[in-house]
Design a protein around this motif. Sequence first.
Motif, PDB file in Angstrom:
ATOM      1  N   THR A 121       0.729  -1.187  -0.051  1.00  0.00           N
ATOM      2  CA  THR A 121      -0.004  -0.206   0.107  1.00  0.00           C
ATOM      3  C   THR A 121       0.986   1.232   0.059  1.00  0.00           C
ATOM      4  OG1 THR A 121      -0.096  -0.298   2.559  1.00  0.00           O
ATOM      5  CG2 THR A 121      -1.981  -0.935   1.192  1.00  0.00           C
ATOM      6  N   MET A 122       0.272   2.263  -0.576  1.00  0.00           N
ATOM      7  CA  MET A 122       1.062   3.514  -0.345  1.00  0.00           C
ATOM      8  C   MET A 122      -0.076   4.632  -0.810  1.00  0.00           C
ATOM      9  SD  MET A 122       3.821   4.645  -3.616  1.00  0.00           S
ATOM     10  CE  MET A 122       5.018   3.552  -3.047  1.00  0.00           C
ATOM     11  N   ALA A 123       0.399   5.720  -0.278  1.00  0.00           N
ATOM     12  CA  ALA A 123      -0.448   6.937  -0.441  1.00  0.00           C
ATOM     13  C   ALA A 123       0.587   7.933  -1.375  1.00  0.00           C
ATOM     14  CB  ALA A 123      -1.141   7.738   0.663  1.00  0.00           C
ATOM     15  N   VAL A 124       0.139   8.674  -2.549  1.00  0.00           N
ATOM     16  CA  VAL A 124       0.860   9.770  -2.992  1.00  0.00           C
ATOM     17  C   VAL A 124       0.273  11.213  -2.748  1.00  0.00           C
ATOM     18  CG1 VAL A 124       1.972  10.325  -5.233  1.00  0.00           C
ATOM     19  CG2 VAL A 124       1.690   7.823  -4.686  1.00  0.00           C
ATOM     20  N   VAL A 125       0.938  11.986  -2.504  1.00  0.00           N
ATOM     21  CA  VAL A 125       0.520  13.207  -2.139  1.00  0.00           C
ATOM     22  C   VAL A 125       0.929  14.164  -3.081  1.00  0.00           C
ATOM     23  CG1 VAL A 125       0.286  15.041  -0.458  1.00  0.00           C
ATOM     24  CG2 VAL A 125       0.427  13.032   0.414  1.00  0.00           C
ATOM     25  N   GLY A 126      -0.010  14.619  -4.072  1.00  0.00           N
ATOM     26  CA  GLY A 126       0.537  15.500  -5.344  1.00  0.00           C
ATOM     27  C   GLY A 126       0.095  14.902  -6.411  1.00  0.00           C
ATOM     28  N   ALA A 127      -0.674  15.655  -7.283  1.00  0.00           N
ATOM     29  CA  ALA A 127      -1.024  15.147  -8.472  1.00  0.00           C
ATOM     30  C   ALA A 127      -0.265  15.800  -9.596  1.00  0.00           C
ATOM     31  CB  ALA A 127      -2.638  15.065  -8.652  1.00  0.00           C
ATOM     32  N   GLY A 128       0.749  16.407  -9.346  1.00  0.00           N
ATOM     33  CA  GLY A 128       1.479  17.196 -10.561  1.00  0.00           C
ATOM     34  C   GLY A 128       2.033  15.884 -11.538  1.00  0.00           C
ATOM     35  N   ALA A 129       3.294  16.117 -12.237  1.00  0.00           N
ATOM     36  CA  ALA A 129       3.787  15.285 -13.232  1.00  0.00           C
ATOM     37  C   ALA A 129       4.395  14.126 -12.190  1.00  0.00           C
ATOM     38  CB  ALA A 129       4.900  15.879 -14.064  1.00  0.00           C
ATOM     39  N   ILE A 130       5.253  14.331 -11.259  1.00  0.00           N
ATOM     40  CA  ILE A 130       5.677  13.267 -10.551  1.00  0.00           C
ATOM     41  C   ILE A 130       4.643  12.383  -9.638  1.00  0.00           C
ATOM     42  CG2 ILE A 130       7.404  12.917  -8.559  1.00  0.00           C
ATOM     43  CD1 ILE A 130       8.955  15.229  -9.140  1.00  0.00           C
ATOM     44  N   GLY A 131       3.738  13.089  -9.273  1.00  0.00           N
ATOM     45  CA  GLY A 131       2.733  12.121  -8.378  1.00  0.00           C
ATOM     46  C   GLY A 131       2.054  11.410  -9.419  1.00  0.00           C
TER      47      GLY A 131
ATOM     48  N   ASN B 182      -4.733  15.222  -3.579  1.00  0.00           N
ATOM     49  CA  ASN B 182      -4.094  16.707  -3.940  1.00  0.00           C
ATOM     50  C   ASN B 182      -5.051  17.743  -3.474  1.00  0.00           C
ATOM     51  OD1 ASN B 182      -2.304  17.648  -5.876  1.00  0.00           O
ATOM     52  ND2 ASN B 182      -3.971  18.647  -6.966  1.00  0.00           N
ATOM     53  N   ARG B 183      -4.537  18.590  -3.096  1.00  0.00           N
ATOM     54  CA  ARG B 183      -5.191  19.797  -2.636  1.00  0.00           C
ATOM     55  C   ARG B 183      -6.155  20.252  -3.459  1.00  0.00           C
ATOM     56  NH1 ARG B 183      -2.043  24.674  -0.015  1.00  0.00           N
ATOM     57  NH2 ARG B 183      -1.484  22.816   1.423  1.00  0.00           N
ATOM     58  N   ALA B 184      -5.773  20.463  -4.951  1.00  0.00           N
ATOM     59  CA  ALA B 184      -6.767  20.837  -5.989  1.00  0.00           C
ATOM     60  C   ALA B 184      -7.491  20.167  -6.677  1.00  0.00           C
ATOM     61  CB  ALA B 184      -6.011  21.893  -6.969  1.00  0.00           C
ATOM     62  N   LYS B 185      -8.579  20.267  -7.059  1.00  0.00           N
ATOM     63  CA  LYS B 185      -9.333  19.183  -7.977  1.00  0.00           C
ATOM     64  C   LYS B 185      -8.809  19.543  -9.389  1.00  0.00           C
ATOM     65  CE  LYS B 185     -13.915  17.181  -8.067  1.00  0.00           C
ATOM     66  NZ  LYS B 185     -15.367  17.255  -7.458  1.00  0.00           N
ATOM     67  N   GLN B 186      -7.426  19.121  -9.613  1.00  0.00           N
ATOM     68  CA  GLN B 186      -6.805  19.366 -10.736  1.00  0.00           C
ATOM     69  C   GLN B 186      -5.659  18.300 -10.810  1.00  0.00           C
ATOM     70  OE1 GLN B 186      -4.142  22.743 -10.544  1.00  0.00           O
ATOM     71  NE2 GLN B 186      -5.049  23.471 -12.236  1.00  0.00           N
ATOM     72  N   VAL B 187      -5.244  17.756 -12.024  1.00  0.00           N
ATOM     73  CA  VAL B 187      -4.308  16.924 -12.244  1.00  0.00           C
ATOM     74  C   VAL B 187      -3.350  17.629 -12.887  1.00  0.00           C
ATOM     75  CG1 VAL B 187      -5.567  14.857 -11.691  1.00  0.00           C
ATOM     76  CG2 VAL B 187      -5.291  15.712 -14.073  1.00  0.00           C
ATOM     77  N   ALA B 188      -1.890  17.407 -13.080  1.00  0.00           N
ATOM     78  CA  ALA B 188      -0.919  18.133 -13.857  1.00  0.00           C
ATOM     79  C   ALA B 188      -0.748  19.425 -14.058  1.00  0.00           C
ATOM     80  CB  ALA B 188      -0.978  17.171 -15.116  1.00  0.00           C
ATOM     81  N   GLY B 189      -1.395  20.235 -13.096  1.00  0.00           N
ATOM     82  CA  GLY B 189      -1.564  21.759 -13.242  1.00  0.00           C
ATOM     83  C   GLY B 189      -2.324  22.016 -14.417  1.00  0.00           C
ATOM     84  N   LEU B 190      -3.164  21.316 -14.996  1.00  0.00           N
ATOM     85  CA  LEU B 190      -4.081  21.466 -16.255  1.00  0.00           C
ATOM     86  C   LEU B 190      -4.847  22.687 -16.007  1.00  0.00           C
ATOM     87  CD1 LEU B 190      -4.916  18.053 -17.537  1.00  0.00           C
ATOM     88  CD2 LEU B 190      -3.586  19.854 -18.879  1.00  0.00           C
ATOM     89  N   LYS B 191      -4.775  23.871 -16.808  1.00  0.00           N
ATOM     90  CA  LYS B 191      -5.408  25.030 -16.844  1.00  0.00           C
ATOM     91  C   LYS B 191      -6.594  25.101 -17.784  1.00  0.00           C
ATOM     92  CE  LYS B 191      -1.025  27.342 -15.291  1.00  0.00           C
ATOM     93  NZ  LYS B 191      -0.162  28.436 -15.827  1.00  0.00           N
TER      94      LYS B 191
ATOM     95  N   LEU C  69      -7.121   4.868 -11.267  1.00  0.00           N
ATOM     96  CA  LEU C  69      -6.370   5.359 -10.226  1.00  0.00           C
ATOM     97  C   LEU C  69      -7.378   5.731  -9.163  1.00  0.00           C
ATOM     98  CD1 LEU C  69      -3.589   7.842 -11.292  1.00  0.00           C
ATOM     99  CD2 LEU C  69      -3.510   6.089  -9.793  1.00  0.00           C
ATOM    100  N   THR C  70      -7.040   5.372  -7.568  1.00  0.00           N
ATOM    101  CA  THR C  70      -8.144   5.929  -6.645  1.00  0.00           C
ATOM    102  C   THR C  70      -7.481   7.171  -6.412  1.00  0.00           C
ATOM    103  OG1 THR C  70      -8.327   3.572  -5.879  1.00  0.00           O
ATOM    104  CG2 THR C  70      -8.970   5.561  -4.423  1.00  0.00           C
ATOM    105  N   MET C  71      -8.337   8.405  -6.885  1.00  0.00           N
ATOM    106  CA  MET C  71      -7.795   9.657  -6.447  1.00  0.00           C
ATOM    107  C   MET C  71      -9.008  10.364  -5.536  1.00  0.00           C
ATOM    108  SD  MET C  71      -6.755  10.892 -10.128  1.00  0.00           S
ATOM    109  CE  MET C  71      -8.236  10.692 -11.218  1.00  0.00           C
ATOM    110  N   HIS C  72      -8.420  11.162  -4.667  1.00  0.00           N
ATOM    111  CA  HIS C  72      -9.024  11.951  -3.563  1.00  0.00           C
ATOM    112  C   HIS C  72      -8.773  13.600  -4.113  1.00  0.00           C
ATOM    113  CE1 HIS C  72     -11.107   8.894  -1.678  1.00  0.00           C
ATOM    114  NE2 HIS C  72      -9.790   8.225  -1.364  1.00  0.00           N
ATOM    115  N   LEU C  73      -9.226  14.078  -5.013  1.00  0.00           N
ATOM    116  CA  LEU C  73      -8.950  15.320  -5.177  1.00  0.00           C
ATOM    117  C   LEU C  73      -9.627  16.458  -4.532  1.00  0.00           C
ATOM    118  CD1 LEU C  73      -8.578  14.792  -9.246  1.00  0.00           C
ATOM    119  CD2 LEU C  73      -6.809  14.737  -7.592  1.00  0.00           C
ATOM    120  N   GLY C  74      -9.231  17.621  -4.185  1.00  0.00           N
ATOM    121  CA  GLY C  74      -9.817  18.586  -3.717  1.00  0.00           C
ATOM    122  C   GLY C  74      -9.802  18.300  -2.231  1.00  0.00           C
TER     123      GLY C  74
END
Length: 496
Positions: A186-196, A214-223, A239-244
């Motif tokens: 098991t692993m949690a990844v904090v951060g949904a930028g490129a590396i995460g 990820n704090r923002a409801k956003q992935v890869a910094g998409l604008k 992926l199991t994601m909890h965004l926002g």
Amino acid sequence: MNKQSDTATDDTPKEVTRKVSVAIIGAGTAGQNAFRQASKIKDDVVIINEGFWTTTCIAVGCMPSKLLIAAADRAHDANHSAEFGIHATAQIDGKRVMERVRDERSHFASYIKKQVDSWPDHKKIDGRALINEQGLIEVNDELIAAEQIIVATGSSPFIPDGWADKLGDTMLTSDSVFELEDLPKTMAVVGAGAIGLELAQAFTRLGVEVTLLNRAKQVAGLKDDDINNKAMDCLSHELTMHLGSEITDVGTTADGGNKSAFIRYEDSAGESQQWHGEYVLVATGRRNNIKQLGVENLGVELDDKNRPKNLSKKTGQIGDLNVYIVGDANANIPLLHVASDEGYSAGSMVCENTEAAYIRPPATPFSIVFCSPQIVNVGMSLPEIQKDSELEFVIGSVSFDNQGRSRVMGVNCGLLHIYGCKKTDRILGASMVGPDAEYIGHILATAITNDLSIKDMLDTPFYHPTILEGLRTALRDVQYKMEISFQSLDTQKDSS
């Protein structure tokens, strides 16, 4: 950059042990390029480095992450081919997966090591450099006076305050994750930028139960909201994601003698949640490594994010000081090819090779996230375009959900937006999530850099059946919307 004489005073208990024309601090991509270039003209050049003498890309960045992704893709294809009538289950040997990552990383690193080994020993110093108040470089037992200093100390993972102490050895970063001997459960990844994103998906495909926060409801910094929503949709299939989500606390617990990590957070609905598992991979970005170097003693001012003020983006020079800050250390564009160019430029500049002493910033901004589907941004972002009231634009679009070759290959999830300028018939920028995005991105970057029109692009061949035909569809949509816009404008003129 010497501010005192060779003789020690009451303020300086040591005597200068060495005087050099150029001192380079940091031996990553930028530092090595600066050293090579400066050494072509100056003989008294020294390079100082703490830690590995390879590069961030090879040691902890681009290459080991892509090696992990390559293994993950093999496993994913084996486990998800039932729709093609191919039934298989991948048997994943976690130890061998991680062993190959390190073995191949060592292979890539060996080429750089061979080059570094060829440099004269007296020009290499292994140790932590500190620039003192006299402008001299303290390292090990030496005190070095340098006429010019190039700072190329790279970057390190950013870790929120207190997390390292609270998580202890359950915390991983992109600098340590590739040292795992085996795949965790098991692993949690904090951060949904490129590396995460890249690492979260890779470990998921390798059988690790991963939760991405990820704090923002956003992935890869998409604008571009449409592209961001599509990316979240495509990635959520595996992926199991909890965004926002807002993390409120982290730590460890002992359960039957086994230590595990926990994360407490509020989800996007404001509900309190908790995650438990083996490791927390902190992928909250990277910060430049200059805060502890003492560059302020040379008159270099840093802003609140440790970015140097008065930095020339053409040369890396700080004001009129004989100080150059290049590569990830200047927190400008943290990409290998940019660091390489900046190091080359600084190495040329200190040797008064002014023809080569300029940084060639990427003519077209370009970024790739190597998750699946891939994410690409090229040129101007949608908010940048919208902010410029002088720009009249249309958005050409194509979905890859039913695009021919994409569907044939079973990779049919994606969306491409091309932002076209109505006045010039040129591409302003693009954003995409989808298959073959890295290649489509390169084509669009080439088109923008070489000032190709939409017509020029459509006059080039698009072979059938390829995923690149989706690019043609989006370009045609740009062209069509421009024509409609012009027709509407003509109608308005006639009616007036």
